[in-house]
Design an enzyme around this catalytic site. Structure first.
Site, PDB file in Angstrom:
ATOM      1  CB  CYS A 209     -41.839  35.366  24.884  1.00  0.00           C
ATOM      2  SG  CYS A 209     -40.928  34.458  23.627  1.00  0.00           S
TER       3      CYS A 209
ATOM      4  CB  VAL B 265     -43.520  30.447  26.268  1.00  0.00           C
ATOM      5  CG1 VAL B 265     -43.982  30.243  27.730  1.00  0.00           C
ATOM      6  CG2 VAL B 265     -42.613  31.866  26.443  1.00  0.00           C
TER       7      VAL B 265
HETATM    8  N1  LIG Z   1     -36.891  28.101  19.448  1.00  0.00           N
HETATM    9  C1  LIG Z   1     -37.792  28.632  20.513  1.00  0.00           C
HETATM   10  C2  LIG Z   1     -37.415  29.983  21.307  1.00  0.00           C
HETATM   11  C3  LIG Z   1     -38.118  30.118  22.365  1.00  0.00           C
HETATM   12  C4  LIG Z   1     -37.724  31.141  23.632  1.00  0.00           C
HETATM   13  O1  LIG Z   1     -36.372  31.267  23.580  1.00  0.00           O
HETATM   14  N2  LIG Z   1     -38.598  31.541  24.321  1.00  0.00           N
HETATM   15  C5  LIG Z   1     -38.010  32.288  25.662  1.00  0.00           C
HETATM   16  C6  LIG Z   1     -38.864  33.278  26.192  1.00  0.00           C
HETATM   17  S1  LIG Z   1     -38.464  34.682  24.760  1.00  0.00           S
HETATM   18  C7  LIG Z   1     -38.145  31.137  26.820  1.00  0.00           C
HETATM   19  O2  LIG Z   1     -38.996  30.529  27.107  1.00  0.00           O
HETATM   20  N3  LIG Z   1     -37.205  31.104  27.680  1.00  0.00           N
HETATM   21  C8  LIG Z   1     -37.144  30.536  28.963  1.00  0.00           C
HETATM   22  C9  LIG Z   1     -35.924  29.538  29.174  1.00  0.00           C
HETATM   23  O3  LIG Z   1     -35.193  29.541  28.008  1.00  0.00           O
HETATM   24  O4  LIG Z   1     -35.899  28.943  30.117  1.00  0.00           O
HETATM   25  C10 LIG Z   1     -39.121  29.140  19.499  1.00  0.00           C
HETATM   26  O5  LIG Z   1     -38.839  29.746  18.558  1.00  0.00           O
HETATM   27  O6  LIG Z   1     -40.340  28.848  20.007  1.00  0.00           O
END
Ligand SMILES: N[C@@H](CCC(=O)N[C@@H](CS)C(=O)NCC(=O)O)C(=O)O
Length: 241
Positions: free
Chosen positions: A34, A74
């Protein structure tokens, strides 16, 4: 080595919640591929604070993980009974908490300039995500690569020093690097050149930044990046590659 567990087991539904991190230590809830989580990982590595990484299976999240992040995303940072989420917030929080080794400058004007630079550079983020469709279907190649070229032209023009943050790598470099790294992973699979002589300053920056010890010790090898990207493009992300 102050960072442990970068390649630890991926915790999923049914796995027990780990006990709280020891006082004074940091725990990062992460997913190795990620880009948002990698921002926090790089920052912790650069700070040199004792950090334990806990990898989360994002398709089968452990039930308890929603206590750490209300959306189950995350990164999330836990320490001394506190949790901070969001990849744009964690670095600034760490700089405020550990000001002796700041990356986001404290002078209000300099700080604003660094944040604005990151904002402008963030054109690479949608350009990167747009590349995924190319892995399975080359029909929109020209359009997607055109978007990427525009974003990289912008980055080339914004790179005024050896690093985006100045003569030393800092806040802007640490937060934008993960996206350039993933463009590199996709380039081999989707059949385009990155880094490329069309963007010589960016190419030099990318090499220098990826070799910084604080970054090199926490990032994933290229082969693993390829495997993950392919699995993600197939709609079955493999968090264990
Ligand atoms: N706005 C968040 C975005 C984090 C994000 O999108 N993480 C993704 C993985 S790259 C995630 O956790 N996806 C799981 C989900 O959406 O359930 C940040 O900048 O921390």
């Amino acid at each position: 080595m102050t960072i442990t567990g970068v390649n630890s087991n991926v915790l999923k539904k049914g796995d027990p919640e780990p006990s709280a991190p020891a006082a004074g230590t940091y725990r990062l809830y992460n997913m190795r591929f990620c880009p948002w989580a990698e921002r926090a990982l790089i920052y912790l590595s650069a700070k040199g604070v004792p950090t334990e990484v806990v990898n989360i299976h994002l398709m089968e999240k452990p039930e308890w993980y929603f206590k750490k992040h209300y959306q189950g995303k995350v990164p999330a940072l836990e320490h001394d009974g506190r949790i901070v989420i969001e990849s744009g917030v964690i670095p600034e929080y760490l700089d405020d908490l550990l000001p002796e080794n700041r990356f986001l400058l404290s002078d209000p004007y300099e700080k604003a300039q660094q944040k604005l630079l990151l904002e402008r550079l963030s054109v690479v983020v949608p350009a990167f995500y747009g590349l995924f469709s190319l892995i399975k279907d080359a029909s929109a190649k020209e359009e997607k690569l055109g978007n990427l070229k525009k974003a990289l032209d912008e980055a080339e023009q914004l790179l005024q020093h050896e690093f985006f943050s100045g003569s030393k790598a800092g806040y802007v470099d640490f937060l934008i690097f993960p996206f350039f790294e993933r463009i590199w992973w996709v380039s081999d699979i989707a059949g385009f050149a990155f880094p490329s002589p069309d963007h010589p300053k960016v190419a030099k920056w990318f090499k220098a930044t990826s070799e910084l010890p604080e970054i090199a010790r926490v990032i994933q090898p290229l082969e693993k990046g390829h495997l993950f990207i392919k699995s993600y493009a197939d709609g079955k992300p493999d968090y264990d590659v």
